[in-house]
Design an enzyme around this catalytic site. Structure first.
Site: not given
Ligand SMILES: NC(=O)c1ccc[n+]([C@@H]2O[C@H](COP(=O)([O-])OP(=O)(O)OC[C@H]3O[C@@H](n4cnc5c(N)ncnc54)[C@H](O)[C@@H]3O)[C@@H](O)[C@H]2O)c1
Length: 316
Positions: A243, A272, A290
């Site tokens: 993450r 993000e 991602h």
């Protein structure tokens, strides 16, 4: 019962639900219209795009289940939903192998400078071929090197198996005690058991040639910051497919710029979907947007597992 698969669902998962008697609507309802329209359904499934926050939960008393295709549930107010009697389910194991494979895509990229040669070849490959050839000449192999895994859960364990198959030594650290014995199953039903070396975080940082992170997001505090990067071996490298925020991005760039660690691979970012430009243009960082779980195989497994979890919950 009607299910809104607002971020889509794999066709196999959809069929399992339909065979079990559910109606599945895969037409996306924009976030700002959900409050008015979600009550037409009994359940909603999401990936990471749709947000299910407190206000939406309050506005939609008809909803009995929220399904997340994937692992992280940062886009859902899970505790609040459960406090209102809404079941919340996800598919934690379905994408582990895909994420682990992406980790090695980044490692293989970094050891042969592909992140940079893929940017340079289209610009200068025709006029400066030999210069580029020289620039990327000092690649290294993974075999015989040590992989350090921080977070030995589902994905960490899959990464260990790939590393073992590549002939790497594997050491792992987890906050909790874990079984170091791991089994690899092959397509022909052969199985191989091996043990990873159980290590402290410091031992991993100091001894691993390659480090991969598989820990959950932590509020505010990076697991790898300037101190940890300084502890890492000179010339080692790091991949974050966990993450954003787990690695301090500025400290990472400082370490790369100082020539301490040699390269990094990132699938996840601070801020993000608008990561900082300096990270995106760094010559020593291999990038992906991602996509850890974004393989056809993982999406099918996610769809199937999600369908099974929904049937279990709603047919109770
Ligand atoms: N890139 C992607 O698309 C993608 C896809 C799926 C999952 N993920 C992320 O990957 C991460 C790992 O997923 P998983 O399924 O393996 O989770 P998991 O829960 O199976 O494993 C996480 C492990 O980390 C350990 N841990 C927690 N904090 C730690 C710390 N500070 N130091 C060391 N160990 C720690 C836990 O004890 C656990 O064993 C999660 O952050 C998840 O959100 C990313």
């Amino acid at each position: 019962m009607k299910i809104l698969a607002n971020d889509g669902i794999d066709a196999v998962g959809k069929k399992i639900l339909e065979d079990a008697g559910f109606t599945v609507d895969t037409n996306n309802i924009p976030q700002d219209q959900l409050k008015d329209r979600l009550n037409e359904y009994d359940a909603i499934t999401v990936r990471s795009a749709t947000k299910i926050r407190k206000d939406l939960i309050d506005a939609c008393s008809n909803i009995k289940l929220i399904g997340r295709g994937g692992v992280g549930m940062d886009n859902i107010d899970v505790d609040y939903a459960r406090s209102k009697g809404i079941a919340v389910v996800n598919t934690p194991a379905a994408s582990s192998l895909s994420v682990a494979e992406l980790v090695f895509a980044h490692f293989f990229t970094g050891v042969r400078f592909l992140q940079d040669s893929n940017r340079e070849m289209p610009q200068r490959g025709d006029t400066a071929f030999n210069e580029l050839k020289k620039n990327y000449a000092k690649g290294i192999e993974l075999r015989g090197k040590t992989l350090g895994i921080l977070g030995f859960g589902r994905i960490g364990r899959e990464a260990a198996k790939i590393a073992y198959g590549l002939g790497m030594n594997v050491m792992a650290y987890d906050l909790f005690e874990f079984n170091p014995e791991t089994e690899i199953s092959f397509a022909d039903n052969q199985k191989i058991k091996f043990k990873v070396q159980v290590a402290s975080k410091e031992e991993v940082l100091k001894n691993a040639d390659f480090i991969t992170l598989h820990v959950p997001a932590v509020d505010g505090k990076a697991v790898i910051g300037a101190d940890e990067l300084a502890m890492m071996k000179k010339g080692s490298s790091l991949v974050n497919c966990a993450r954003g925020g787990v690695v301090d991005e500025q400290a990472l760039m400082d370490s790369l710029n100082a020539g301490h660690i040699s390269f990094a691979g990132l699938d996840v970012f601070d801020n993000e979907p608008t990561p900082q430009k300096s990270i995106l243009s760094h010559a020593k960082i291999s990038l992906s947007p991602h996509i850890g779980a974004a393989t056809n195989e993982a999406q099918e497994r996610i769809g199937v597992e999600l369908a099974q979890r929904i049937i279990e919950e709603l047919k109770k």
